[in-house]
Design a protein around this motif. Structure first.
Motif, short mmCIF file in Angstrom:
data_model
loop_
_atom_site.label_atom_id
_atom_site.label_comp_id
_atom_site.label_asym_id
_atom_site.label_seq_id
_atom_site.Cartn_x
_atom_site.Cartn_y
_atom_site.Cartn_z
N GLU A 38 0.87 -1.18 0.00
CA GLU A 38 0.00 0.00 0.00
C GLU A 38 0.90 1.22 0.00
O GLU A 38 1.22 1.78 1.06
CB GLU A 38 -0.91 0.00 1.22
CG GLU A 38 -1.90 1.15 1.26
CD GLU A 38 -2.66 1.18 2.57
OE1 GLU A 38 -3.28 0.16 2.92
OE2 GLU A 38 -2.59 2.20 3.29
N PHE A 41 3.36 3.52 2.21
CA PHE A 41 3.78 2.79 3.41
C PHE A 41 4.63 1.60 3.01
O PHE A 41 5.72 1.37 3.55
CB PHE A 41 2.56 2.30 4.20
CG PHE A 41 1.80 3.38 4.91
CD1 PHE A 41 0.79 4.09 4.26
CD2 PHE A 41 2.09 3.68 6.25
CE1 PHE A 41 0.09 5.09 4.93
CE2 PHE A 41 1.37 4.67 6.92
CZ PHE A 41 0.38 5.38 6.26
N TYR A 77 -4.07 -6.83 6.33
CA TYR A 77 -3.76 -6.28 7.66
C TYR A 77 -4.26 -7.20 8.78
O TYR A 77 -3.57 -7.44 9.75
CB TYR A 77 -4.36 -4.88 7.81
CG TYR A 77 -3.61 -3.86 6.99
CD1 TYR A 77 -4.08 -3.45 5.76
CD2 TYR A 77 -2.40 -3.34 7.43
CE1 TYR A 77 -3.37 -2.54 4.99
CE2 TYR A 77 -1.68 -2.42 6.68
CZ TYR A 77 -2.18 -2.03 5.45
OH TYR A 77 -1.47 -1.13 4.68
N ALA A 94 4.63 -2.53 8.14
CA ALA A 94 3.62 -2.36 7.10
C ALA A 94 2.72 -1.16 7.31
O ALA A 94 1.70 -1.03 6.64
CB ALA A 94 2.75 -3.62 7.05
N GLY A 95 3.03 -0.31 8.31
CA GLY A 95 2.08 0.74 8.62
C GLY A 95 0.93 0.20 9.46
O GLY A 95 -0.18 0.74 9.42
N LEU A 96 1.16 -0.88 10.19
CA LEU A 96 0.13 -1.45 11.07
C LEU A 96 0.01 -0.53 12.28
O LEU A 96 0.84 -0.56 13.19
CB LEU A 96 0.50 -2.87 11.50
CG LEU A 96 -0.62 -3.65 12.20
CD1 LEU A 96 -1.66 -4.12 11.18
CD2 LEU A 96 -0.07 -4.85 12.97
N PHE A 97 -1.03 0.31 12.28
CA PHE A 97 -1.14 1.38 13.29
C PHE A 97 -1.23 0.84 14.71
O PHE A 97 -1.89 -0.16 14.95
CB PHE A 97 -2.37 2.24 13.00
CG PHE A 97 -2.25 3.07 11.75
CD1 PHE A 97 -3.36 3.25 10.92
CD2 PHE A 97 -1.06 3.68 11.37
CE1 PHE A 97 -3.28 4.03 9.77
CE2 PHE A 97 -0.96 4.44 10.23
CZ PHE A 97 -2.07 4.61 9.42
N ARG A 102 -4.05 -3.96 19.61
CA ARG A 102 -2.90 -4.56 18.91
C ARG A 102 -1.67 -4.57 19.82
O ARG A 102 -0.88 -5.50 19.81
CB ARG A 102 -2.60 -3.77 17.63
CG ARG A 102 -3.64 -3.98 16.51
CD ARG A 102 -3.36 -3.09 15.33
NE ARG A 102 -4.25 -3.38 14.19
CZ ARG A 102 -4.31 -2.61 13.11
NH1 ARG A 102 -3.54 -1.50 13.03
NH2 ARG A 102 -5.13 -2.91 12.11
N PRO A 146 -9.82 -1.97 4.11
CA PRO A 146 -9.01 -3.20 4.20
C PRO A 146 -9.54 -4.15 5.27
O PRO A 146 -9.97 -3.70 6.34
CB PRO A 146 -7.63 -2.68 4.61
CG PRO A 146 -7.64 -1.22 4.33
CD PRO A 146 -9.06 -0.77 4.43
N GLY A 148 -9.72 -6.29 8.41
CA GLY A 148 -8.92 -6.25 9.65
C GLY A 148 -8.19 -4.94 9.81
O GLY A 148 -7.35 -4.80 10.71
N GLY A 149 -8.50 -3.96 8.96
CA GLY A 149 -7.82 -2.68 9.02
C GLY A 149 -8.52 -1.67 9.91
O GLY A 149 -9.65 -1.86 10.34
N THR A 150 -7.82 -0.59 10.15
CA THR A 150 -8.31 0.47 11.05
C THR A 150 -9.58 1.11 10.51
O THR A 150 -10.52 1.38 11.27
CB THR A 150 -7.21 1.53 11.21
OG1 THR A 150 -6.05 0.88 11.75
CG2 THR A 150 -7.62 2.64 12.14
N GLU A 151 -9.65 1.33 9.20
CA GLU A 151 -10.81 2.02 8.62
C GLU A 151 -12.06 1.14 8.70
O GLU A 151 -13.17 1.64 8.91
CB GLU A 151 -10.51 2.40 7.17
CG GLU A 151 -9.30 3.33 7.00
CD GLU A 151 -7.99 2.60 7.18
OE1 GLU A 151 -7.96 1.38 6.98
OE2 GLU A 151 -7.00 3.25 7.54
N LEU A 188 -8.71 4.86 3.33
CA LEU A 188 -7.34 4.50 3.67
C LEU A 188 -6.70 5.74 4.31
O LEU A 188 -7.29 6.82 4.26
CB LEU A 188 -6.54 4.12 2.41
CG LEU A 188 -6.82 2.80 1.70
CD1 LEU A 188 -5.98 2.71 0.42
CD2 LEU A 188 -6.58 1.61 2.60
N PRO A 189 -5.47 5.61 4.81
CA PRO A 189 -4.80 6.82 5.30
C PRO A 189 -4.58 7.83 4.18
O PRO A 189 -4.58 7.49 2.98
CB PRO A 189 -3.46 6.28 5.83
CG PRO A 189 -3.75 4.85 6.15
CD PRO A 189 -4.73 4.39 5.10
O1 6CS Z 1 -3.07 -0.23 10.45
C1 6CS Z 1 -4.05 -0.33 9.74
O2 6CS Z 1 -5.01 -1.07 9.99
C2 6CS Z 1 -4.09 0.57 8.48
N1 6CS Z 1 -2.75 0.93 8.10
C3 6CS Z 1 -2.48 1.33 6.85
C4 6CS Z 1 -1.12 1.82 6.49
N2 6CS Z 1 -3.38 1.25 5.86
C5 6CS Z 1 -4.72 0.78 6.04
C6 6CS Z 1 -4.82 -0.09 7.33
O3 6CS Z 1 -6.19 -0.30 7.67
#
Ligand code: 6CS
Length: 272
Positions: A38, A41, A77, A94-97, A102, A146, A148-151, A188-189
């Motif tokens: 993505e 990131f 994610y 991976a940018g896993l916030f 978590r 995504p 399992g993603g943050t959004e 997405l971010p």
């Molecule tokens: O950490 C997450 O869940 C989110 N991180 C990124 C870089 N993209 C979308 C994802 O949902």
């Protein structure tokens, strides 16, 4: 004798576990990292070359720890932490916030990449979406995000019913689903949506950013809880690179802010 031997063995185990992990990675010659592909990131080129801010930082730090290369595998994610725990990866970069739930499951490094959330919508934002609550309030509104993603989680928490939160595997799929009218908004971010728009060359796209009510998140490299000493070694190199300006030199060309990462901490982001 037996008790002593058992005690001796147990006493050695924590050191042996740490030594195994870092020494194993050195002997292996590479660290297996989970990424999502993505940009900016994480990114995988057509020839398989791995780049993106998170892998570039990780590659440099592992090199300084004596592990010359990283080998990436693409993961959703939501599958990254189970994959790490199942020892399919040595780290998630991976940018896993960082979020408290978590942080319970993995040992995060200090912050690396920070970003706000964004919406990709048709030009003019015809539905006037500014927040996840707006999408919940629109009985017809379908959001792509995504798995399992943050959004995805933010949309569900804002009250968007499960059947209107569409799991999207990657950015290109999300873009196409929006262009085809199969979703009304893709989330997405900010930097990820910006990258999609820049490459789509489609005048009928627009970004809404930041999403009202959504926090700025930061990721860190994520390790197994039992590999906290490896995480500490990673953090020691990360701190030196933040201090020397080398950290900024890697992430800022991708659009990320070094100051955003150094202005917060794992403790703050994990709610410790
Ligand atoms: O950490 C997450 O869940 C989110 N991180 C990124 C870089 N993209 C979308 C994802 O949902």
């Amino acid at each position: 004798m037996k008790k002593t031997l058992l005690t001796l063995t147990l006493a050695a185990a924590p050191f042996a576990a740490w030594a195994d992990t870092l020494d194993d990675l050195k002997a292996q010659g590479f660290a297996r990292i989970a990424i999502a592909n993505e940009p900016p990131f994480t990114a995988v080129a057509a020839d398989g070359t791995v780049s993106g801010a998170a892998p570039d930082v990780a590659r440099e730090i592992f090199k300084r720890l004596g592990v010359p290369e990283v080998v990436a595998s693409i993961s959703e994610y939501g599958a990254m932490i189970p994959g790490l725990q199942a020892r399919r990866h040595d780290a998630i970069t991976a940018g896993l916030f960082m979020k408290p739930e978590r942080c319970q499951a993995v040992a995060y490094s200090e912050p690396v990449l920070c970003d706000a959330e964004a919406f990709l919508v048709p030009k003019g934002n015809p539905k006037g979406y500014k927040s996840y609550a707006d999408i919940a309030a629109d009985a017809e509104g379908r959001i792509g995000a995504p798995g399992g993603g943050t959004e995805e989680k933010l949309a569900l928490e804002a009250g968007v019913p499960r059947d209107r939160v569409i799991v999207v595997p990657d950015g290109q799929s999300g873009l196409k689903m929006l262009q085809d009218g199969r979703i009304d908004v893709y989330s997405l971010p900010v930097l990820s949506i910006s990258d999609l728009i820049a490459k789509a060359a489609d005048p009928n796209l627009e970004m809404v950013a930041p999403v009202v009510g959504a926090p700025v998140y930061c990721d860190g490299a994520a390790f197994r809880k039992e590999d906290a000493a490896l995480r500490d070694a990673f953090d020691a190199e990360l701190a030196k690179m933040k201090e020397s300006g080398e950290f900024a030199a890697i992430i800022e060309p991708y659009g990320f802010s070094a100051a955003a990462a150094t202005s917060t901490s794992r403790a703050q982001l994990c709610g410790e």
